[in-house]
Design a protein around this motif. Sequence first.
Motif, PDB file in Angstrom:
ATOM      1  N   PRO A 200       7.562  26.024 -24.246  1.00  0.00           N
ATOM      2  CA  PRO A 200       8.890  26.616 -24.019  1.00  0.00           C
ATOM      3  C   PRO A 200       9.262  26.702 -22.547  1.00  0.00           C
ATOM      4  CG  PRO A 200       7.627  27.905 -25.597  1.00  0.00           C
ATOM      5  CD  PRO A 200       6.678  26.948 -24.985  1.00  0.00           C
ATOM      6  N   PHE A 201       8.268  26.895 -21.676  1.00  0.00           N
ATOM      7  CA  PHE A 201       8.540  26.942 -20.242  1.00  0.00           C
ATOM      8  C   PHE A 201       8.888  25.553 -19.710  1.00  0.00           C
ATOM      9  CE2 PHE A 201       6.058  30.691 -21.091  1.00  0.00           C
ATOM     10  CZ  PHE A 201       6.654  31.662 -20.306  1.00  0.00           C
ATOM     11  N   LEU A 202       8.169  24.533 -20.199  1.00  0.00           N
ATOM     12  CA  LEU A 202       8.458  23.169 -19.773  1.00  0.00           C
ATOM     13  C   LEU A 202       9.856  22.745 -20.213  1.00  0.00           C
ATOM     14  CD1 LEU A 202       5.089  21.328 -20.513  1.00  0.00           C
ATOM     15  CD2 LEU A 202       6.135  21.690 -18.270  1.00  0.00           C
ATOM     16  N   GLN A 203      10.181  22.989 -21.481  1.00  0.00           N
ATOM     17  CA  GLN A 203      11.491  22.604 -22.002  1.00  0.00           C
ATOM     18  C   GLN A 203      12.608  23.256 -21.196  1.00  0.00           C
ATOM     19  OE1 GLN A 203      12.665  20.676 -25.252  1.00  0.00           O
ATOM     20  NE2 GLN A 203      14.012  20.635 -23.497  1.00  0.00           N
TER      21      GLN A 203
ATOM     22  N   ASP B 284      -0.745  18.337 -21.297  1.00  0.00           N
ATOM     23  CA  ASP B 284      -0.045  19.512 -20.779  1.00  0.00           C
ATOM     24  C   ASP B 284      -0.327  19.723 -19.298  1.00  0.00           C
ATOM     25  OD1 ASP B 284       0.981  20.256 -23.378  1.00  0.00           O
ATOM     26  OD2 ASP B 284      -1.067  20.851 -23.858  1.00  0.00           O
ATOM     27  N   GLU B 285      -1.591  19.533 -18.915  1.00  0.00           N
ATOM     28  CA  GLU B 285      -1.954  19.753 -17.513  1.00  0.00           C
ATOM     29  C   GLU B 285      -1.239  18.769 -16.590  1.00  0.00           C
ATOM     30  OE1 GLU B 285      -5.283  21.271 -20.091  1.00  0.00           O
ATOM     31  OE2 GLU B 285      -3.953  19.535 -20.049  1.00  0.00           O
ATOM     32  N   VAL B 286      -1.253  17.476 -16.965  1.00  0.00           N
ATOM     33  CA  VAL B 286      -0.602  16.462 -16.135  1.00  0.00           C
ATOM     34  C   VAL B 286       0.901  16.710 -16.073  1.00  0.00           C
ATOM     35  CG1 VAL B 286      -0.071  14.000 -15.938  1.00  0.00           C
ATOM     36  CG2 VAL B 286      -2.371  14.730 -16.561  1.00  0.00           C
ATOM     37  N   THR B 287       1.492  17.063 -17.200  1.00  0.00           N
ATOM     38  CA  THR B 287       2.935  17.306 -17.236  1.00  0.00           C
ATOM     39  C   THR B 287       3.318  18.473 -16.339  1.00  0.00           C
ATOM     40  OG1 THR B 287       3.060  16.490 -19.513  1.00  0.00           O
ATOM     41  CG2 THR B 287       4.902  17.806 -18.723  1.00  0.00           C
ATOM     42  N   VAL B 288       2.557  19.553 -16.418  1.00  0.00           N
ATOM     43  CA  VAL B 288       2.871  20.723 -15.594  1.00  0.00           C
ATOM     44  C   VAL B 288       2.703  20.397 -14.117  1.00  0.00           C
ATOM     45  CG1 VAL B 288       2.167  23.068 -15.002  1.00  0.00           C
ATOM     46  CG2 VAL B 288       2.351  22.400 -17.395  1.00  0.00           C
ATOM     47  N   VAL B 289       1.655  19.667 -13.763  1.00  0.00           N
ATOM     48  CA  VAL B 289       1.458  19.279 -12.364  1.00  0.00           C
ATOM     49  C   VAL B 289       2.670  18.505 -11.853  1.00  0.00           C
ATOM     50  CG1 VAL B 289       0.134  17.776 -10.833  1.00  0.00           C
ATOM     51  CG2 VAL B 289      -1.060  19.312 -12.379  1.00  0.00           C
ATOM     52  N   LEU B 290       3.173  17.570 -12.643  1.00  0.00           N
ATOM     53  CA  LEU B 290       4.315  16.763 -12.225  1.00  0.00           C
ATOM     54  C   LEU B 290       5.604  17.582 -12.170  1.00  0.00           C
ATOM     55  CD1 LEU B 290       3.539  13.493 -14.219  1.00  0.00           C
ATOM     56  CD2 LEU B 290       3.598  13.728 -11.729  1.00  0.00           C
ATOM     57  N   VAL B 291       5.803  18.467 -13.135  1.00  0.00           N
ATOM     58  CA  VAL B 291       7.014  19.307 -13.132  1.00  0.00           C
ATOM     59  C   VAL B 291       7.026  20.223 -11.927  1.00  0.00           C
ATOM     60  CG1 VAL B 291       8.193  21.190 -14.332  1.00  0.00           C
ATOM     61  CG2 VAL B 291       7.416  19.199 -15.620  1.00  0.00           C
TER      62      VAL B 291
ATOM     63  N   SER C  50      11.711  11.262  -9.467  1.00  0.00           N
ATOM     64  CA  SER C  50      10.660  10.391  -9.998  1.00  0.00           C
ATOM     65  C   SER C  50       9.548  11.212 -10.639  1.00  0.00           C
ATOM     66  CB  SER C  50      10.088   9.523  -8.871  1.00  0.00           C
ATOM     67  OG  SER C  50      11.068   8.627  -8.376  1.00  0.00           O
ATOM     68  N   ALA C  51       9.190  12.330 -10.010  1.00  0.00           N
ATOM     69  CA  ALA C  51       8.134  13.192 -10.556  1.00  0.00           C
ATOM     70  C   ALA C  51       8.555  13.796 -11.886  1.00  0.00           C
ATOM     71  CB  ALA C  51       7.782  14.298  -9.551  1.00  0.00           C
ATOM     72  N   MET C  52       9.815  14.241 -11.985  1.00  0.00           N
ATOM     73  CA  MET C  52      10.277  14.842 -13.231  1.00  0.00           C
ATOM     74  C   MET C  52      10.360  13.808 -14.347  1.00  0.00           C
ATOM     75  SD  MET C  52      11.008  17.596 -14.825  1.00  0.00           S
ATOM     76  CE  MET C  52      11.389  18.877 -13.624  1.00  0.00           C
ATOM     77  N   LEU C  53      10.841  12.611 -14.024  1.00  0.00           N
ATOM     78  CA  LEU C  53      10.904  11.554 -15.029  1.00  0.00           C
ATOM     79  C   LEU C  53       9.508  11.156 -15.492  1.00  0.00           C
ATOM     80  CD1 LEU C  53      13.713   9.364 -13.428  1.00  0.00           C
ATOM     81  CD2 LEU C  53      13.875  10.643 -15.565  1.00  0.00           C
ATOM     82  N   ALA C  54       8.557  11.122 -14.574  1.00  0.00           N
ATOM     83  CA  ALA C  54       7.171  10.823 -14.947  1.00  0.00           C
ATOM     84  C   ALA C  54       6.615  11.905 -15.857  1.00  0.00           C
ATOM     85  CB  ALA C  54       6.311  10.688 -13.690  1.00  0.00           C
ATOM     86  N   ALA C  55       6.945  13.165 -15.579  1.00  0.00           N
ATOM     87  CA  ALA C  55       6.480  14.274 -16.415  1.00  0.00           C
ATOM     88  C   ALA C  55       6.994  14.136 -17.840  1.00  0.00           C
ATOM     89  CB  ALA C  55       6.941  15.602 -15.817  1.00  0.00           C
ATOM     90  N   ILE C  56       8.273  13.795 -17.980  1.00  0.00           N
ATOM     91  CA  ILE C  56       8.866  13.645 -19.313  1.00  0.00           C
ATOM     92  C   ILE C  56       8.237  12.465 -20.050  1.00  0.00           C
ATOM     93  CG2 ILE C  56      11.019  13.127 -20.538  1.00  0.00           C
ATOM     94  CD1 ILE C  56      12.468  14.633 -18.271  1.00  0.00           C
TER      95      ILE C  56
ATOM     96  N   VAL D  36       9.585  28.808 -12.889  1.00  0.00           N
ATOM     97  CA  VAL D  36       8.769  27.957 -12.011  1.00  0.00           C
ATOM     98  C   VAL D  36       7.465  28.670 -11.659  1.00  0.00           C
ATOM     99  CG1 VAL D  36       8.681  26.777  -9.787  1.00  0.00           C
ATOM    100  CG2 VAL D  36      10.808  26.797 -11.096  1.00  0.00           C
ATOM    101  N   THR D  37       7.520  29.980 -11.480  1.00  0.00           N
ATOM    102  CA  THR D  37       6.321  30.751 -11.148  1.00  0.00           C
ATOM    103  C   THR D  37       5.295  30.675 -12.276  1.00  0.00           C
ATOM    104  OG1 THR D  37       7.563  32.282  -9.739  1.00  0.00           O
ATOM    105  CG2 THR D  37       5.442  33.047 -10.589  1.00  0.00           C
ATOM    106  N   ALA D  38       5.753  30.787 -13.517  1.00  0.00           N
ATOM    107  CA  ALA D  38       4.835  30.720 -14.656  1.00  0.00           C
ATOM    108  C   ALA D  38       4.152  29.357 -14.720  1.00  0.00           C
ATOM    109  CB  ALA D  38       5.592  30.996 -15.951  1.00  0.00           C
ATOM    110  N   LEU D  39       4.914  28.283 -14.514  1.00  0.00           N
ATOM    111  CA  LEU D  39       4.333  26.943 -14.545  1.00  0.00           C
ATOM    112  C   LEU D  39       3.408  26.711 -13.358  1.00  0.00           C
ATOM    113  CD1 LEU D  39       7.400  24.800 -15.689  1.00  0.00           C
ATOM    114  CD2 LEU D  39       5.422  25.506 -17.050  1.00  0.00           C
ATOM    115  N   THR D  40       3.761  27.271 -12.211  1.00  0.00           N
ATOM    116  CA  THR D  40       2.923  27.118 -11.023  1.00  0.00           C
ATOM    117  C   THR D  40       1.575  27.799 -11.216  1.00  0.00           C
ATOM    118  OG1 THR D  40       4.873  27.023  -9.586  1.00  0.00           O
ATOM    119  CG2 THR D  40       2.763  27.543  -8.536  1.00  0.00           C
TER     120      THR D  40
END
Length: 339
Positions: free
Chosen positions: A126-129, A35-42, A17-23, A102-106
């Motif tokens: 590119p990290f999100l994709q 970007d901030e909200v998407t990264v938090v959810l991912v 659910s979190a990943m689908l919300a991020a997308i 995952v570390t870079a996004l975290t």
Amino acid sequence: MPQPYVSSRRLVANSLSAMLAAIEVYNKPRMDYRDEVTVVLVVNAWELALKAALRQAGKRIFYPKKRNEQYRTLAVEDALKQVVTHKLFPAGVDGRALAANVTALTEYRNRAVHLYAADLGELVYPFLQTSVLNYRDFMLDRFHKDLADSITWQLLPLGAKAPTEPIQFMKAEPATCAVAEVQDFIDGLRKLLDATQAAGADMQRVAAVYDVHLRSTKAVTGADLVVSVAHEGERVMVKKTDPNQTHPYTMTELVKRVNAKRQGPGRDRALTTHDHQALCWKEHLRDNPRMAWKHSNGATHVWSGDAVRYMVDLTDAQYDVIRREYREHLRATKAAPKG
């Protein structure tokens, strides 16, 4: 107080659910703080997925309980370390590379949540994709859940401008109060990518980016390569690389590292420098800057983490064919009339 019961099934459901919300958030045509909200959810999706994998494997997901305090579950950083340690990533997928992603996004999430992050959306993309694609493989392998069943994949890359590639667009002069924060984040990101690449990790599992660097338009002459600077001085595109970090191995060190990483069916034979020479002839590796680098005044090439990964992926049978072709090439060259 007994340790709380945690359902891996619920963790998996909430993670998806979190990943689908991020997308969904990322693909909204207009949204501030995207970007901030998407990264938090991912990152949240990954944290729940990692804990579900640990729970499924019978591993601990709680820190040791302290007196008069409640149980605390592992932070994403520690859950990630445990999944890497217990080798719970999909077979054939480089766990070190997924962990770097995952570390870079975290790290970006931490800065955005606890302080703020400058406008680094084009750097984060590119990290999100890549993270979404990694996540799909992880969930499919561990829990037989395919993220693609719930989304239209054509939506993810949609945008008014194309995403950046290895050479990144960066803000030339962010707000003065943010310069140190941004620079610190980018420096840490460069070190993470350099270390991951030098370790021979699959960089395609990290992001479509290998190096980034921040420059003021007043100091672009200090960069190794300046591609372009916008007329209004708002953005600068720079590529800066240090071969000592990106290509750290001599040929002997390369072969030694490859042999240390080769394992599994069809990869039983220890490779030699002759195997490397034959492969260089067959695939022209010395002409590939991603694999090899040589100073204009140097006598030999040095090799990158990509070269390690490339050699590790080939089987003994493939090396045998290449060696045979190389031997025939040398015989033909020797027999050819000189003149």
